[in-house]
Design a protein around this motif. Structure first.
Motif, short mmCIF file in Angstrom:
data_model
loop_
_atom_site.label_atom_id
_atom_site.label_comp_id
_atom_site.label_asym_id
_atom_site.label_seq_id
_atom_site.Cartn_x
_atom_site.Cartn_y
_atom_site.Cartn_z
N ASN A 141 -18.95 52.60 73.27
CA ASN A 141 -18.79 53.85 74.02
C ASN A 141 -18.48 53.61 75.50
O ASN A 141 -18.60 54.50 76.32
N GLN A 142 -18.06 52.39 75.82
CA GLN A 142 -17.73 52.05 77.21
C GLN A 142 -16.54 52.88 77.68
O GLN A 142 -15.58 53.11 76.94
N ARG A 143 -16.60 53.32 78.94
CA ARG A 143 -15.52 54.12 79.49
C ARG A 143 -14.59 53.26 80.34
O ARG A 143 -15.01 52.30 80.97
N PHE A 144 -13.33 53.65 80.36
CA PHE A 144 -12.32 52.96 81.15
C PHE A 144 -12.74 52.87 82.61
O PHE A 144 -12.63 51.81 83.25
N ASP A 145 -13.23 53.97 83.16
CA ASP A 145 -13.61 54.01 84.57
C ASP A 145 -14.75 53.05 84.89
O ASP A 145 -14.79 52.46 85.99
N GLU A 146 -15.68 52.87 83.96
CA GLU A 146 -16.79 51.95 84.17
C GLU A 146 -16.29 50.54 84.36
O GLU A 146 -16.77 49.79 85.23
N ILE A 147 -15.34 50.16 83.52
CA ILE A 147 -14.82 48.80 83.59
C ILE A 147 -13.95 48.60 84.81
O ILE A 147 -14.09 47.63 85.56
N SER A 148 -13.02 49.52 85.06
CA SER A 148 -12.08 49.37 86.17
C SER A 148 -12.79 49.35 87.52
O SER A 148 -12.33 48.71 88.46
N SER A 149 -13.94 50.02 87.60
CA SER A 149 -14.69 50.02 88.86
C SER A 149 -15.29 48.65 89.17
O SER A 149 -15.59 48.34 90.32
N LYS A 150 -15.45 47.82 88.13
CA LYS A 150 -16.06 46.50 88.31
C LYS A 150 -15.03 45.38 88.37
O LYS A 150 -15.23 44.39 89.08
N VAL A 151 -13.94 45.49 87.61
CA VAL A 151 -12.97 44.39 87.56
C VAL A 151 -11.59 44.79 88.06
O VAL A 151 -10.69 43.95 88.13
N GLY A 152 -11.41 46.06 88.42
CA GLY A 152 -10.13 46.51 88.94
C GLY A 152 -9.18 46.95 87.85
O GLY A 152 -9.46 46.86 86.66
N ILE A 171 -4.74 46.15 80.10
CA ILE A 171 -5.10 47.56 80.17
C ILE A 171 -4.69 48.11 81.53
O ILE A 171 -5.22 47.69 82.57
N ARG A 172 -3.76 49.05 81.52
CA ARG A 172 -3.28 49.65 82.76
C ARG A 172 -3.68 51.11 82.91
O ARG A 172 -3.50 51.70 83.97
N SER A 173 -4.20 51.70 81.81
CA SER A 173 -4.52 53.13 81.85
C SER A 173 -5.61 53.44 80.83
O SER A 173 -5.95 52.61 79.98
N LYS A 174 -6.11 54.66 80.90
CA LYS A 174 -7.12 55.11 79.93
C LYS A 174 -6.55 55.10 78.52
O LYS A 174 -7.25 54.78 77.56
N ASP A 175 -5.28 55.45 78.40
CA ASP A 175 -4.65 55.47 77.08
C ASP A 175 -4.57 54.06 76.49
O ASP A 175 -4.78 53.87 75.28
#
Length: 409
Positions: A141-152, A171-175
């Motif tokens: 259930n991990q969210r895209f925003d959670e990951i991108s906030s930590k690793v860019g 991964i470049r987008s939520k999709d």
């Protein structure tokens, strides 16, 4: 009683030089799956006194692992017939098993830091070796925003224990992330998320004997290995010996291997050079095995040293006291990915004078290719070597743009 060398897996055996006198002094034993044994060319298979088929416990399309108990039973019986049994493995999926057999141990955890991409980064990060930012486990259930906030953003999602650019996603987008979640549903815990590094990728290949480096070479990749799945050739050329960056990469690799408490053997390490003013070096990953693909052949052309044979000498404690290596030629290798479509025509590269060239095509007209999903999905490959650097530079540029297969539109 005679002595034996047991090879675990058939991978890379076609690049071993079986004329090495050492190999004639031992019985050679091969343990692999029936599928692998059946595919082994007769001229290679004939070198083995005994062959044992074993069952496969895991297969992700690139990495194959064998059933542990079957291997243990086979080895126990072999040890009753030989005074000494040494173990050689060039296959990423079974280096832990080979190490446990060498140690005569029931545990295969000794080399986990060389197989698990998260463990190796955690180990080195604690020892102040630069690594990418990463999240060690992705939850369902991990969210895209959670990951991108930590690793860019963008970031990379990849399997913790695969190889050969298998199961790697940019991964470049939520999709994009949603697509990976759907593709890997139920197994996301086997993946990590990692910073996408804007930089140039190199691999450094080191042989350790009695704790010291006896072989060290670096190759500049044509492009990041993940680009192979997008249609770019995979490969590179041996770096010039007068390159200051080559020396920096070798030193970085040696320091990293020391931090990993590496035992004697051949190691394959990938290192990024960031595209920043400082040109920072960043550890990407390492394997406790010789490099794959055609790297051994390329290095042998460049230096006269066959890294697979050198690893055999190390594992059998047979390295000559006067072993040394030096650069003899410039060299490169390239592997061409399959694309999606029906093969309409096959192309042959033009000859370059004064260049030793070996071009092999693995396609036939009329066959249907399904695209490229890992380093095993190739349609052709080439190795080139020459004394003249300008000749190699010209051939490298030409072959980097060459298309061995023409597909029907």
């Amino acid at each position: 009683m005679t002595t034996a060398i047991l090879f675990l897996s058939t991978r890379q055996l076609t690049q071993v030089d079986f004329s090495l006198p050492l190999l004639g002094e031992h019985d050679l034993i091969l343990v692999a799956s029936k599928q692998e044994l059946d595919r082994l060319p007769d001229n290679i298979s004939s070198h083995f006194t005994l062959q044992f088929p074993v069952s496969i416990s895991a297969d992700d399309g690139v990495i194959i692992e064998y059933v542990y108990n079957e291997i243990v039973e086979i080895v126990a019986s072999i040890r009753q017939s030989y005074s000494t049994v040494d173990f050689v493995c060039f296959d990423e999926g079974n280096v832990e098993l080979a190490d446990s057999l060498r140690q005569n141990s029931q545990s295969n955890q000794n080399l986990e830091r060389f197989r698990d991409k998260v463990e190796m980064k955690k180990w080195l990060k604690k020892r102040n070796i630069p690594t990418p930012f990463f999240i060690e486990t992705i939850s369902e259930n991990q969210r895209f925003d959670e990951i991108s906030s930590k690793v860019g953003t963008p970031f990379v999602v990849k399997s913790k224990r695969s190889a050969g650019s298998n199961n790697i996603y940019i991964i470049r987008s939520k999709d994009d992330f949603l697509e990976v979640q759907n593709t890997a549903a139920g197994s996301l815990s086997n993946y990590e998320a990692e910073e996408y590094i804007n930089g140039d990728l190199y691999h450094c290949d080191i042989a350790l004997w009695m704790g010291e480096s006896i072989f060290a070479e670096c190759t500049e990749y044509l492009c990041p290995t993940i680009d192979f799945q997008s249609g770019s050739p995979l490969g590179g050329r041996v770096m010039d010996t007068n390159s200051p960056l080559r020396e920096q990469l070798i030193e970085f690799a040696k320091v990293s291997l020391k931090a990993l408490e590496s035992s004697d053997g051949v190691y394959h390490m990938e290192i990024f050079v960031r595209n920043n003013d400082a040109k920072d070096l960043v550890f990407l990953e390492v394997g406790a095995r010789p490099p794959g693909m055609l790297v051994t052949t390329m290095y042998e052309k460049a230096t006269g040293v066959n890294l697979l044979n050198l690893d055999i000498m190390i594992q059998t404690r047979s390295v000559p006291n006067d072993f040394s290596f030096s650069r003899k030629k410039h060299a490169f290798y390239l592997v061409y990915p399959k694309r999606n479509g029906r093969v309409q025509a096959l192309n042959t590269p033009s000859n370059h004078c004064d260049i030793e060239m070996n071009f092999v095509i693995h396609s036939v007209i009329g066959e249907q290719h399904q695209g490229c999903f890992s380093n095993l999905d190739f349609c052709a490959f080439i190795t080139c070597s020459a004394v003249d650097k300008a000749e190699i530079d010209s051939a490298y540029q030409y072959m980097s743009e060459f298309k061995p297969v023409q597909y029907a539109s």
